[in-house]
Design a protein around this motif. Structure first.
Motif, mmCIF file in Angstrom:
data_model
loop_
_atom_site.group_PDB
_atom_site.id
_atom_site.type_symbol
_atom_site.label_atom_id
_atom_site.label_comp_id
_atom_site.label_asym_id
_atom_site.label_seq_id
_atom_site.Cartn_x
_atom_site.Cartn_y
_atom_site.Cartn_z
ATOM 1 N N ARG A 147 -32.804 -26.541 -20.498
ATOM 2 C CA ARG A 147 -32.529 -26.690 -21.935
ATOM 3 C C ARG A 147 -33.383 -27.805 -22.536
ATOM 4 O O ARG A 147 -33.904 -27.669 -23.646
ATOM 5 N N ASP A 148 -33.526 -28.919 -21.794
ATOM 6 C CA ASP A 148 -34.343 -30.030 -22.298
ATOM 7 C C ASP A 148 -35.798 -29.616 -22.451
ATOM 8 O O ASP A 148 -36.445 -29.934 -23.455
ATOM 9 N N ARG A 149 -36.327 -28.895 -21.442
ATOM 10 C CA ARG A 149 -37.708 -28.430 -21.515
ATOM 11 C C ARG A 149 -37.903 -27.473 -22.677
ATOM 12 O O ARG A 149 -38.906 -27.531 -23.394
ATOM 13 N N LYS A 150 -36.924 -26.589 -22.893
ATOM 14 C CA LYS A 150 -37.002 -25.633 -23.997
ATOM 15 C C LYS A 150 -36.993 -26.379 -25.333
ATOM 16 O O LYS A 150 -37.750 -26.036 -26.249
ATOM 17 N N LYS A 151 -36.156 -27.420 -25.438
ATOM 18 C CA LYS A 151 -36.086 -28.198 -26.665
ATOM 19 C C LYS A 151 -37.431 -28.886 -26.932
ATOM 20 O O LYS A 151 -37.936 -28.872 -28.059
ATOM 21 N N GLU A 152 -38.034 -29.473 -25.880
ATOM 22 C CA GLU A 152 -39.340 -30.117 -26.036
ATOM 23 C C GLU A 152 -40.398 -29.099 -26.448
ATOM 24 O O GLU A 152 -41.237 -29.385 -27.307
ATOM 25 N N ASN A 153 -40.345 -27.939 -25.850
ATOM 26 C CA ASN A 153 -41.303 -26.882 -26.188
ATOM 27 C C ASN A 153 -41.115 -26.436 -27.635
ATOM 28 O O ASN A 153 -42.101 -26.221 -28.355
ATOM 29 N N ASP A 154 -39.868 -26.298 -28.066
ATOM 30 C CA ASP A 154 -39.601 -25.904 -29.453
ATOM 31 C C ASP A 154 -40.149 -26.947 -30.430
ATOM 32 O O ASP A 154 -40.719 -26.598 -31.475
#
Length: 156
Positions: free
Chosen positions: A78-85
């Motif tokens: 989830r953290d990686r997805k948030k950073e990617n977003d």
């Protein structure tokens, strides 16, 4: 759930030294009253009841560790997805600003093209330096070819 289990010698012997081997589901209870409990049994041979509970607790501990590990993995994902977003949003904002800037430049270039064309109609290449006159000539040739191509496309 509590059950009244008779404490017979056979029962005590089976609890202390289980030798149950059942491969499929079993039904326990009274079919007449509809009180049937279906359960899957596993093979238990020559193990004490204590060993069975130790294995059960070990499995529960392993499952708990797996759940904790999965929770950490999910959080990381989830953290990686948030950073990617966030990175994608920044790139989108940058691209939108670039498009706006290019549109502004395009309007300026169109006005310049109109000015060059009008100057050429009125003065030809008089008063322009050699390099500028060559550039203006190439520009006008390209523009006239594109206008001819546009007229041919609209005629078809």
């Amino acid at each position: 759930m509590t059950a009244n289990i008779p404490a017979t010698a056979d029962f005590m012997q089976n609890v202390m030294q289980p030798t149950i081997t059942i491969d499929g589901p079993t039904a326990v209870g009274n079919p007449a009253t509809g009180d049937i409990i279906k359960e899957m049994c596993v093979e238990v041979s020559s193990q004490s009841l204590e060993d069975v509970f130790v294995e059960l607790n070990a499995k529960r501990d392993k499952d708990k560790l797996n759940r904790e590990k999965n929770a950490k993995i999910q959080k990381t994902c989830r953290d990686r997805k948030k950073e990617n977003d966030i990175a994608v949003k920044k790139e989108l904002d940058r691209s939108q600003a670039e498009v706006k800037s290019l549109k502004t430049q395009l309007v300026g270039a169109q006005m310049l093209a109109t000015a060059v064309t009008e100057y050429h109609r009125k003065h030809a290449l008089v008063g322009l330096s050699v390099s500028t006159s060559a550039s203006v000539k190439r520009f006008l040739d390209k523009r006239s070819r594109s206008l001819v191509n546009m007229e041919e496309d609209s005629a078809e």
